[in-house]
Design a protein around this motif. Structure first.
Motif, PDB file in Angstrom:
ATOM      1  N   THR A  34      47.419  37.203  46.563  1.00 24.83           N
ATOM      2  CA  THR A  34      47.589  38.583  46.114  1.00 24.83           C
ATOM      3  C   THR A  34      46.568  38.894  45.027  1.00 24.83           C
ATOM      4  O   THR A  34      45.835  39.887  45.100  1.00 24.83           O
ATOM      5  CB  THR A  34      49.010  38.791  45.548  1.00 24.83           C
ATOM      6  OG1 THR A  34      49.938  38.377  46.542  1.00 24.83           O
ATOM      7  CG2 THR A  34      49.251  40.244  45.192  1.00 24.83           C
ATOM      8  N   ILE A  35      46.498  38.031  44.006  1.00 25.16           N
ATOM      9  CA  ILE A  35      45.624  38.317  42.871  1.00 25.16           C
ATOM     10  C   ILE A  35      44.152  38.197  43.274  1.00 25.16           C
ATOM     11  O   ILE A  35      43.290  38.924  42.791  1.00 25.16           O
ATOM     12  CB  ILE A  35      45.972  37.419  41.670  1.00 25.16           C
ATOM     13  CG1 ILE A  35      45.296  37.953  40.407  1.00 25.16           C
ATOM     14  CG2 ILE A  35      45.617  35.981  41.892  1.00 25.16           C
ATOM     15  CD1 ILE A  35      45.911  37.455  39.141  1.00 25.16           C
ATOM     16  N   ASP A  40      38.967  40.869  43.806  1.00 21.63           N
ATOM     17  CA  ASP A  40      37.762  41.229  44.549  1.00 21.63           C
ATOM     18  C   ASP A  40      37.507  42.726  44.473  1.00 21.63           C
ATOM     19  O   ASP A  40      36.369  43.163  44.286  1.00 21.63           O
ATOM     20  CB  ASP A  40      37.891  40.808  46.022  1.00 21.63           C
ATOM     21  CG  ASP A  40      37.707  39.310  46.189  1.00 21.63           C
ATOM     22  OD1 ASP A  40      37.254  38.666  45.224  1.00 21.63           O
ATOM     23  OD2 ASP A  40      38.019  38.787  47.277  1.00 21.63           O
ATOM     24  N   ARG A  41      38.589  43.511  44.593  1.00 16.27           N
ATOM     25  CA  ARG A  41      38.436  44.973  44.541  1.00 16.27           C
ATOM     26  C   ARG A  41      38.005  45.422  43.143  1.00 16.27           C
ATOM     27  O   ARG A  41      37.112  46.248  42.997  1.00 16.27           O
ATOM     28  CB  ARG A  41      39.761  45.661  44.924  1.00 16.27           C
ATOM     29  CG  ARG A  41      40.035  45.655  46.423  1.00 16.27           C
ATOM     30  CD  ARG A  41      41.116  46.671  46.796  1.00 16.27           C
ATOM     31  NE  ARG A  41      42.417  46.354  46.213  1.00 16.27           N
ATOM     32  CZ  ARG A  41      43.313  45.534  46.769  1.00 16.27           C
ATOM     33  NH1 ARG A  41      43.037  44.953  47.925  1.00 16.27           N
ATOM     34  NH2 ARG A  41      44.467  45.293  46.192  1.00 16.27           N
ATOM     35  N   ALA A  42      38.633  44.837  42.117  1.00 10.41           N
ATOM     36  CA  ALA A  42      38.335  45.249  40.736  1.00 10.41           C
ATOM     37  C   ALA A  42      36.890  44.916  40.361  1.00 10.41           C
ATOM     38  O   ALA A  42      36.217  45.682  39.678  1.00 10.41           O
ATOM     39  CB  ALA A  42      39.306  44.579  39.771  1.00 10.41           C
ATOM     40  N   ARG A 268      39.304  41.976  34.427  1.00  8.78           N
ATOM     41  CA  ARG A 268      39.033  42.077  35.864  1.00  8.78           C
ATOM     42  C   ARG A 268      39.124  40.721  36.537  1.00  8.78           C
ATOM     43  O   ARG A 268      39.599  40.604  37.663  1.00  8.78           O
ATOM     44  CB  ARG A 268      37.657  42.694  36.121  1.00  8.78           C
ATOM     45  CG  ARG A 268      37.674  44.200  35.956  1.00  8.78           C
ATOM     46  CD  ARG A 268      36.312  44.824  36.209  1.00  8.78           C
ATOM     47  NE  ARG A 268      36.235  46.124  35.566  1.00  8.78           N
ATOM     48  CZ  ARG A 268      36.397  47.291  36.207  1.00  8.78           C
ATOM     49  NH1 ARG A 268      36.597  47.324  37.490  1.00  8.78           N
ATOM     50  NH2 ARG A 268      36.344  48.418  35.535  1.00  8.78           N
ATOM     51  N   SER A 269      38.679  39.671  35.855  1.00 12.53           N
ATOM     52  CA  SER A 269      38.718  38.340  36.452  1.00 12.53           C
ATOM     53  C   SER A 269      40.121  37.750  36.456  1.00 12.53           C
ATOM     54  O   SER A 269      40.477  37.005  37.350  1.00 12.53           O
ATOM     55  CB  SER A 269      37.809  37.385  35.676  1.00 12.53           C
ATOM     56  OG  SER A 269      36.481  37.739  35.882  1.00 12.53           O
ATOM     57  N   SER A 270      40.906  38.052  35.434  1.00  9.34           N
ATOM     58  CA  SER A 270      42.195  37.374  35.329  1.00  9.34           C
ATOM     59  C   SER A 270      43.312  38.132  36.017  1.00  9.34           C
ATOM     60  O   SER A 270      43.997  37.593  36.876  1.00  9.34           O
ATOM     61  CB  SER A 270      42.533  37.122  33.862  1.00  9.34           C
ATOM     62  OG  SER A 270      42.606  38.349  33.162  1.00  9.34           O
ATOM     63  N   THR A 271      43.509  39.407  35.667  1.00 10.71           N
ATOM     64  CA  THR A 271      44.639  40.144  36.239  1.00 10.71           C
ATOM     65  C   THR A 271      44.186  41.250  37.175  1.00 10.71           C
ATOM     66  O   THR A 271      44.998  42.030  37.651  1.00 10.71           O
ATOM     67  CB  THR A 271      45.491  40.768  35.114  1.00 10.71           C
ATOM     68  OG1 THR A 271      44.611  41.479  34.225  1.00 10.71           O
ATOM     69  CG2 THR A 271      46.231  39.708  34.341  1.00 10.71           C
ATOM     70  N   LEU A 325      41.212  29.225  39.412  1.00 13.47           N
ATOM     71  CA  LEU A 325      42.454  28.684  39.973  1.00 13.47           C
ATOM     72  C   LEU A 325      42.860  29.487  41.205  1.00 13.47           C
ATOM     73  O   LEU A 325      43.267  28.932  42.227  1.00 13.47           O
ATOM     74  CB  LEU A 325      43.601  28.775  38.955  1.00 13.47           C
ATOM     75  CG  LEU A 325      43.761  27.703  37.894  1.00 13.47           C
ATOM     76  CD1 LEU A 325      42.554  27.637  36.981  1.00 13.47           C
ATOM     77  CD2 LEU A 325      45.007  27.966  37.072  1.00 13.47           C
ATOM     78  N   ASN A 326      42.744  30.807  41.068  1.00 12.67           N
ATOM     79  CA  ASN A 326      43.252  31.685  42.119  1.00 12.67           C
ATOM     80  C   ASN A 326      42.440  31.625  43.406  1.00 12.67           C
ATOM     81  O   ASN A 326      42.937  32.006  44.460  1.00 12.67           O
ATOM     82  CB  ASN A 326      43.315  33.125  41.609  1.00 12.67           C
ATOM     83  CG  ASN A 326      44.269  33.260  40.439  1.00 12.67           C
ATOM     84  OD1 ASN A 326      45.277  32.556  40.367  1.00 12.67           O
ATOM     85  ND2 ASN A 326      43.957  34.138  39.509  1.00 12.67           N
ATOM     86  N   VAL A 327      41.198  31.154  43.318  1.00 16.70           N
ATOM     87  CA  VAL A 327      40.402  31.044  44.552  1.00 16.70           C
ATOM     88  C   VAL A 327      40.320  29.604  45.049  1.00 16.70           C
ATOM     89  O   VAL A 327      39.751  29.349  46.110  1.00 16.70           O
ATOM     90  CB  VAL A 327      38.955  31.570  44.373  1.00 16.70           C
ATOM     91  CG1 VAL A 327      38.972  33.056  44.036  1.00 16.70           C
ATOM     92  CG2 VAL A 327      38.209  30.794  43.310  1.00 16.70           C
ATOM     93  N   CYS A 328      40.895  28.668  44.304  1.00 16.81           N
ATOM     94  CA  CYS A 328      40.694  27.253  44.651  1.00 16.81           C
ATOM     95  C   CYS A 328      41.665  26.792  45.737  1.00 16.81           C
ATOM     96  O   CYS A 328      42.876  26.836  45.554  1.00 16.81           O
ATOM     97  CB  CYS A 328      40.877  26.375  43.410  1.00 16.81           C
ATOM     98  SG  CYS A 328      40.696  24.617  43.790  1.00 16.81           S
ATOM     99  N   PRO A 329      41.131  26.321  46.872  1.00 17.43           N
ATOM    100  CA  PRO A 329      42.014  25.862  47.944  1.00 17.43           C
ATOM    101  C   PRO A 329      42.771  24.589  47.569  1.00 17.43           C
ATOM    102  O   PRO A 329      43.865  24.339  48.081  1.00 17.43           O
ATOM    103  CB  PRO A 329      41.061  25.604  49.110  1.00 17.43           C
ATOM    104  CG  PRO A 329      39.724  25.385  48.488  1.00 17.43           C
ATOM    105  CD  PRO A 329      39.709  26.209  47.236  1.00 17.43           C
ATOM    106  N   VAL A 330      42.201  23.807  46.674  1.00 18.74           N
ATOM    107  CA  VAL A 330      42.871  22.569  46.254  1.00 18.74           C
ATOM    108  C   VAL A 330      44.044  22.904  45.331  1.00 18.74           C
ATOM    109  O   VAL A 330      45.161  22.418  45.517  1.00 18.74           O
ATOM    110  CB  VAL A 330      41.868  21.620  45.558  1.00 18.74           C
ATOM    111  CG1 VAL A 330      42.574  20.383  45.021  1.00 18.74           C
ATOM    112  CG2 VAL A 330      40.764  21.231  46.521  1.00 18.74           C
ATOM    113  N   TYR A 331      43.795  23.776  44.359  1.00 23.22           N
ATOM    114  CA  TYR A 331      44.883  24.217  43.464  1.00 23.22           C
ATOM    115  C   TYR A 331      46.022  24.817  44.274  1.00 23.22           C
ATOM    116  O   TYR A 331      47.196  24.545  44.020  1.00 23.22           O
ATOM    117  CB  TYR A 331      44.346  25.244  42.458  1.00 23.22           C
ATOM    118  CG  TYR A 331      45.441  25.846  41.612  1.00 23.22           C
ATOM    119  CD1 TYR A 331      45.884  25.211  40.447  1.00 23.22           C
ATOM    120  CD2 TYR A 331      46.079  27.029  41.995  1.00 23.22           C
ATOM    121  CE1 TYR A 331      46.915  25.745  39.694  1.00 23.22           C
ATOM    122  CE2 TYR A 331      47.109  27.560  41.243  1.00 23.22           C
ATOM    123  CZ  TYR A 331      47.523  26.916  40.099  1.00 23.22           C
ATOM    124  OH  TYR A 331      48.552  27.432  39.361  1.00 23.22           O
TER     125      TYR A 331
END
Lengths: 495, 265
Positions: A34-35, A40-42, A268-271, A325-331
């Motif tokens: 979701t985030i 990406d949009r922001a 923009r990067s975090s939320t 974290l939000n884009v990491c497939p391992v996380y």
């Protein structure tokens, strides 16, 4: 670094358990995806994102190169504005300073603004040992604290919990910590937020001491900045009589103007927000407004050692946005707890081994907790080349080398556990440099192709447990070329 | 134009069909291909696991093997990325650390002449229609190194779209890593398998009969999982699709290298 994460297993062992936790996987997948999409949009809305990112990295790098200068300037500015600056070489010293400051006020409880630095030092445990109760006031930190849990995400520490779990935690534990949860609490987000609001309000109005971190500390003015979404932090920063801020030394920025860059990059990067909802800034103390006493504890705890590593130091640019974290497939599969530190995900995999040193199997395993897919580097608003640092730290693990530990240059030995791997890599390196050997190996593989087992022994078993093995062809490309092209490619082949 | 084929150790040993397909394809396009036999592995498995020093002889070997070629073409996004992104850095570091054997200038110069196959076709030869025929449904997984390090963009898709008979299906979550990551698959087996399983599920959801990438190592991983699950999807390297023609690409099972034992061959 902290008591709470001590004794955690190495990353692969922890991840082995968490990848099988289907509820955890589902919670993480939903939240991070979701985030990710919102972010990406922001980011796409700004046509100067690339320049902003470069500017953020440049300001951080320049500051780090002259960190001594800016820290002294910060100390002077804070002191001039009526604050007191303390220097803490490590977690224990920071905790000792904060505990002493709280005890000196005569108070036995503090409200806390969500802070990574105090998670890193394990401050709550140290305060508890001194008879001081610390109340987390960030909603997600509150959930973690009430649940006797550990944070699993930099920005959303309770990301691994869904709302039904949160309702159960509130019902079960709120009464022990203060105002109990309302009768018949449901798992509707609005009801959960209202329960937390009532519970926390009592704390805000009673507390005389607050402990915070800071997202930025401006050297020229002595201003500290906290960026948050709920406003709970602002309550802690304004209502109590004494404010103690524990801040990592890498958080300093030279000028007020520099904030312009970071206050665009961070939200923009975090939320995925254009502008941050609550940005609180304070400069020392002011009569009749806000806390009457302000203490700034500047925390090193491995940062100077990290700075000494010319490749690894870029990790100190981190503004804790958690985009990686939000884009990491391992996380997403392993969850935050597997990283054994308040800094999980890709940035944790490079920051934790540097701050703590490659001290145990956990820290040694973290540089390998990545497929090097590069999504973290792409997402990072201050352009930290996380894959580059990961590979660099892997080299430190397996080959040893020069590191700085507590300010002293030291040559560390290769980790013992990698002895077999080192032998294999040495042999592979040799074979790759002798194509005739490689060719003999290929031919042996091809000749014995009927005999290959379906499952591999040793470390390869992990591979064949989940996947079928490729079938070895009867003829290598090399041999095909030599056979069909009259061996023209043979010329120049070294013996 | 002198083009040297850097076939890579994985393709040489396990997927020779891919190398043969590159030769067929380039020769069909009028390019003369040379295979210098003194070439070897790019060193990626060593480098990514932390054995940077051990890659230095391989850098030297690469620069020597391809010193006379105008272009170096490789059917592997990750090996091209290793050469282009890491070789100059490794060579420079070796020199700075007092081991000048890696010859930074020669290595950087060879790295600059190195192209991944689809990049070479689109950027150097300037073609997107390579005259291929492949009458199957195909989904394309953009590998991480191809996507993020080389910046291949939509070059592979543009080539696939011009293949006669090919029906290209969009892959959900295409930009997510498949979880191979070289020794990552061995060191973190649980996470690697979880990522691969999700990728395999996305592949199956497209209904395509063939999965294609620019890298056989990713195909080995995803294909191995597909095969274990008894999936009918065949992993196939993009070079083999682009080399396909009416003569050899009869309707029926897509031709692939058979990344897994269970895969159709």
């Amino acid at each position: 670094m902290t008591g709470t994460y001590l004794g955690m297993p190495s990353f692969p062992r922890a991840a082995d358990a968490s990848t099988r936790d289907h509820r955890l996987r589902a919670n993480l997948r939903r939240a991070t995806h979701t985030i990710r999409a919102k972010r990406d949009r922001a980011v796409a809305e700004l046509d100067d994102w690339v320049q902003l990112r470069a500017a953020g990295a440049a300001v951080k790098d320049r500051t780090l190169r002259h960190l001594d200068h800016y820290l002294v300037q910060l100390e002077e500015s804070v002191t001039r504005a009526g604050g007191t600056v303390h220097w803490a070489a490590d977690a224990a010293e920071a905790n000792r300073i904060v505990t002493g400051l709280v005890l000196a006020t005569g108070e036995r409880e503090v409200v806390k603004v969500k802070s990574m630095a105090t998670q890193e030092t394990g401050l709550n445990g140290a305060l508890a040992a001194a008879g001081i109760r610390a109340y987390e006031t960030d909603l997600a930190e509150l959930i973690v604290q009430l649940g006797d849990d550990l944070p699993s995400h930099i920005l959303v520490p309770a990301i691994h919990r869904n709302r039904a779990e949160i309702r159960d935690i509130f019902r079960r534990r709120m009464a022990e910590w203060g105002l109990p949860a309302p009768e018949g609490l449901t798992d509707r987000p609005a009801d959960l937020a209202e329960a937390a609001r009532l519970h926390l309000r009592e704390k805000f109005l009673r507390a005389k001491v607050a402990v915070s971190g800071a997202n930025f500390a401006v050297a020229e003015t002595g201003t500290l900045v906290v960026v948050e979404s709920e406003g709970n932090g602002r309550m802690c920063l304004t209502l109590p009589e004494t404010l103690i801020s524990v801040v990592g030394i890498e958080k300093v920025v030279p000028t007020w103007r520099d904030l312009e860059i970071f206050l665009q990059l961070l939200p923009r990067s975090s939320t995925a927000e254009r502008m941050n909802p609550y940005t609180s800034m304070w400069t020392g103390t002011t009569d009749g407004d806000g806390p009457r006493a302000f203490h700034l504890v500047l925390l090193d705890n491995g940062r100077t050692d990290t700075l000494a590593d010319t490749t690894g130091r870029q990790a100190l640019r981190c503004i804790r946005c958690s985009a990686c974290l939000n884009v990491c497939p391992v996380y997403e599969r392993a969850g935050g707890h597997a990283y054994g530190s308040p800094y999980p995900g890709p940035i944790g995999a490079v920051l934790t081994p540097q701050l703590r040193g490659l001290a145990s199997p956990l820290e040694e395993s973290l540089p390998y907790a990545s497929s090097l897919c590069g999504a973290c580097f792409e997402a990072c608003p201050v352009a930290i080349d996380i894959p580059e640092v990961l590979v660099h730290l892997r080299e430190r693990v397996v080959e040893g080398g020069t590191v700085t530990l507590r300010g002293t240059r030291t040559v560390i030995k290769p980790a013992k556990r990698h002895a077999t791997e080192r032998t294999v890599m040495r042999a592979a390196g040799w074979a790759f440099d002798h194509p005739r050997v490689l060719r003999r190996g290929q031919r042996l593989l091809a000749r014995t192709r009927g005999l290959h087992p379906g499952r591999l022994p040793g470390p390869g078993r992990a591979w064949s447990d989940a996947r079928d093995l490729p079938e070895v062809p009867p003829e290598s490309f090399r041999d095909w070329w030599a056979r069909t092209r009259g061996g023209s490619g043979r010329k120049g082949e070294p013996s | 134009m002198r083009v040297g084929l850097f076939v890579t150790c994985v393709n040489d040993t396990l997927y020779p069909r891919t190398g043969r397909a590159v030769v067929t394809l380039l020769e069909r396009l009028g390019v003369q291909v040379d295979f210098p036999a003194e070439q070897s592995c790019c060193g990626q498995p060593l480098f990514n696991t932390g054995y940077r020093h051990r890659t230095e002889p391989l850098l030297r070997r690469y620069a020597a093997a391809f010193r006379d070629h105008d272009y170096i073409v490789t059917p592997s996004g990750s090996c091209a990325a290793m050469v282009r992104d890491n070789y100059p850095r490794i060579a420079a570091k070796a020199t700075a650390e007092g081991r000048p054997g890696a010859v930074p200038a020669a290595v950087a110069e060879a790295a600059a002449r190195t192209y991944e196959l689809t990049e070479f076709l689109v950027d150097v030869l300037g073609v997107t229609d390579v005259g291929a025929y492949y009458p199957h449904t195909v989904t394309y997984h953009p590998t991480c190194h191809g996507l993020r390090v080389l910046g291949l963009g939509d070059r592979p898709q543009r080539l696939l779209e011009r293949v006669e008979g090919l029906d290209l299906r969009e892959l959900p979550g295409a930009e997510e890593c498949c979880g191979f990551g070289g020794t990552f698959a061995v060191k973190n087996p649980a996470v690697s398998a979880a990522m691969g399983t999700d990728k395999a599920r996305a592949v199956t959801s497209t209904g395509a009969r063939a999965l294609c990438t620019v890298d056989n190592s990713c195909l080995m991983h995803i294909g191995g999982i597909l095969a274990r699950e008894g999936s009918p999807v065949t992993p196939v390297h993009i070079a083999e699709i682009l080399a396909g023609s009416k003569e050899d690409g009869a309707d029926g099972t897509p031709a692939g290298d058979g990344a897994g034992r269970g895969a159709a061959r």
